[in-house]
Design a protein around this motif. Structure first.
Motif, short mmCIF file in Angstrom:
data_model
loop_
_atom_site.label_atom_id
_atom_site.label_comp_id
_atom_site.label_asym_id
_atom_site.label_seq_id
_atom_site.Cartn_x
_atom_site.Cartn_y
_atom_site.Cartn_z
N TYR A 205 0.83 -1.21 0.00
CA TYR A 205 0.00 0.00 0.00
C TYR A 205 0.85 1.25 0.00
N ALA A 206 0.27 2.36 -0.54
CA ALA A 206 0.88 3.68 -0.36
C ALA A 206 0.76 4.05 1.12
N ARG A 207 1.64 4.93 1.59
CA ARG A 207 1.71 5.23 3.02
C ARG A 207 0.37 5.65 3.65
N PRO A 208 -0.41 6.55 3.01
CA PRO A 208 -1.68 6.93 3.64
C PRO A 208 -2.61 5.73 3.84
N VAL A 209 -2.62 4.82 2.87
CA VAL A 209 -3.46 3.63 3.01
C VAL A 209 -2.91 2.74 4.12
N GLN A 210 -1.59 2.66 4.20
CA GLN A 210 -0.96 1.86 5.26
C GLN A 210 -1.46 2.32 6.64
N ILE A 211 -1.51 3.64 6.82
CA ILE A 211 -1.93 4.18 8.13
C ILE A 211 -3.37 3.76 8.42
N ALA A 212 -4.23 3.86 7.41
CA ALA A 212 -5.63 3.46 7.59
C ALA A 212 -5.72 1.99 7.97
N GLU A 214 -3.42 0.16 9.35
CA GLU A 214 -2.82 -0.05 10.68
C GLU A 214 -3.81 0.26 11.80
N CYS A 215 -4.83 1.06 11.50
CA CYS A 215 -5.83 1.39 12.52
C CYS A 215 -6.86 0.27 12.70
#
Lengths: 265, 318
Positions: A205-212, A214-215
């Motif tokens: 995933y791109a980083r912003p998707v990764q953060i989502a 990870e939540c």
């Protein structure tokens, strides 16, 4: 001393509810096998089938070439099994008891309180979730897919996962108005199952998707058991445990609040 | 804790007891119980009589320490339900209006599991379950699923279950509603036996015959208030004549005009005219003397139904 604790109302109340469910389960224990069957099918089709195409997942197991795709997928399926085992119990089954069978009306006429019922049901769901994981975990071990002594952490890990999702399910069920509403629950659960790094690493995933991602509670659950089973112990495992503990505790508090509103006439 | 502080042998005492239901998300609050006073003594069979919606079941739920009190005071077994709910419930037996048996369990399992909610030891519950199955005449159904039971059997099992903790007070909400006459009589007989064994009974009913059969004392409720109280005999004597003459006419209006002066009091129902008189046969003779010819005439003893009619101008069962 242990005996006194066992007999104190705070423990005996929820325990009586667990005992009720055990009495019923004596008649329907084979349902447990059905629940293990599902992750085993996924393991065979995804892990073994697709695994034959994929071969190795780059950067896994500290570059150990013996760690294949199936080793990567198995722990995720295990976390999912713990999640489903616990959450099915506190959503589907408790909905039936709340709305159809009115099981709790007669229970709350006894010394048991709403929190005894809630804790008892969550404890039971946790037991069931764990039972599913243990049987599935044994299957995974039999396939030779556990690579590290750290894999013993899978057991407490799946207990924690089962607790978090049992509590979440109990909170969710208080909002459910009809069987149709379970479709909405599925609308959340299915994408989470597909995208929470169950079948591929977070790195795609791109980083912003990764953060989502990870939540998501399932992502944290998978982290909690995947890392130890691959022999990778890092801060992420502790963080995942903390996340699930907090998630479970908050869900439990919400569930208690909602049940007080639903069950007190 | 647990002392009957309100006086010797008083198990339940309510003063100005109220219950207000406030609908969620706004709407007008309704007062289901509008300030009632009553006392129940040890060993008594105490009844709440009234039509549906009179506030009987709501009162029962408050006494059962299940539904919180909105106003006034309530003491059950000398304790406040608000602070000692579990301790009160430990000593109550509760038979709700709809059977809430555990349909996922067998008949015997229902008793075994229920006993565990009271924290009783398993061996003791097993022994008690056998006695209770006998009491409820369900011995040969012990291992059946609850679904296989008839309505009367289910109600008896619910009562058996409510006795598993040997309660001081047994609460029965409409115990025989929906049962056929034979099942009702069997149930009354079982309840009468419990009463003889010294169990205090608190029951709601909208059946006159049930109240007269089972209750030592009762209160008549309407719109959340108590409109009369006393023994069944006392209520009838205090609010009615000894007998009632029931008359049906082709043209009730015309006939009623001609016999208006007869009896102590008259009550017009849609299908018949009731003439309250101490001697019904005398009243009937007087009717014949006026030249009015009723289609049917029946003289009967007056009952609680008549008390309710006198007090509210309405019948109990519509």
């Amino acid at each position: 001393m242990l005996r006194a604790l066992w007999r104190s109302p705070a423990v005996a109340g929820p325990a009586a509810l667990v005992e009720r469910n055990l009495v019923i389960y004596r008649h329907t224990w084979y349902l447990l096998l059905a629940e293990v069957f599902e992750p085993v099918l996924y393991l065979l089709s995804m892990g073994v089938g697709i695994g034959a195409l994929v071969g190795h997942v780059p950067g896994l197991g500290g570059g150990d070439p013996s760690v294949g795709y199936v080793d990567f997928v198995a722990p995720a399926l295990l976390a999912t099994a713990a999640m489903n085992g616990a959450m099915n119990e506190t959503t589907f089954n408790i909905y039936g008891k709340l709305k159809m069978l009115h099981t709790y009306d007669s229970i709350l006429a006894t010394p048991l309180r709403i929190r005894d019922v809630a804790l008892g049901e969550v404890a039971w769901a946790l037991l069931r979730g764990t039972a599913v994981t243990v049987v599935f975990g044994a299957a995974v071990a039999a396939f030779g897919l556990l690579h590290s002594p750290w894999a013993v952490l899978i057991l407490p890990g799946s207990l924690l996962i089962a607790f978090a999702f049992a509590a979440a399910g109990l909170a969710v069920v208080t909002y459910i108005r009809s069987w149709q509403d379970f479709q909405l629950v599925q609308l959340v659960m299915l994408p989470m199952f597909l995208f929470a790094t169950t079948f591929y690493p977070l790195g795609v995933y791109a980083r912003p998707v990764q953060i989502a991602v990870e939540c998501l509670p399932l992502y944290q659950s998978i982290e909690l058991v995947r890392e130890p089973s691959l022999g990778v112990m890092n801060a992420g495992v502790g963080l995942a445990a903390l996340y699930l503990l907090v998630f479970g505790a908050l869900s439990m508090a919400l569930a208690l609040h909602r049940l007080e509103r639903t069950l007190v006439p | 804790m647990g002392d009957e502080s309100a006086g010797a042998g008083v198990l339940i005492e309510a003063v100005g007891l109220r219950k207000v239901h406030t609908p969620r998300g706004g709407g007008e609050a309704t007062e289901a119980v509008a300030g009632i006073d009553f006392r129940v003594h040890r060993g008594e069979a105490f009844g709440f009589l009234g039509p549906n919606g009179a506030g009987k079941s709501t009162t029962m739920r408050m006494v059962a320490a299940v539904s919180p009190v909105s106003g006034g005071t309530l003491r059950v077994l000398g304790m406040d339900p608000k602070t000692h709910g579990p301790a009160i419930r430990a000593r109550l037996g509760s038979v709700p209006q709809d059977d809430t048996l555990d349909t996922e369990l067998t008949v015997r399992e229902n008793l075994l599991v229920y006993g565990r909610y009271f924290g009783l030891p398993r061996a003791e519950i097993r022994e008690r379950a056998t006695q209770l199955l006998d009491f409820a005449r369900l011995v040969d159904k012990a291992d059946e699923q609850v679904e296989a039971l008839s309505g009367g059997m289910r109600r008896r099992l619910t009562i058996a279950r409510s006795l598993v903790n040997r309660p001081d007070i047994l609460l029965l909400d409409e115990p025989t509603t929906g049962l056929d006459p034979q099942a009702r009589h069997l149930l009354w007989e079982r309840l009468f036996r419990l009463k003889q064994e010294g169990v205090t009974l608190l029951l709601t009913t909208h059946y006159m015959d049930e109240a007269e059969q089972l209750c030592d004392r009762l209160v008549v409720m309407d719109h959340g208030r108590i409109v009369a109280q006393g023994t069944p005999r006392g209520l009838i004597a205090g609010h009615c004549t000894r007998e009632v003459l029931e008359l049906r006419f082709d043209d009730q209006e015309a006939a009623a005009g001609k016999i208006r002066h007869l009896g102590d009091r008259q009550e017009k129902l849609p299908d018949r005219l009731l003439v309250y008189a101490d001697d019904g046969e005398d009243a009937l003779k007087a009717v014949h003397r006026t030249g009015v010819e009723p289609l049917t005439a029946l003289v009967r003893r007056s009952g609680l139904e008549d008390v309710f009619l006198t007090l509210t101008g309405r019948t109990l069962v519509d």
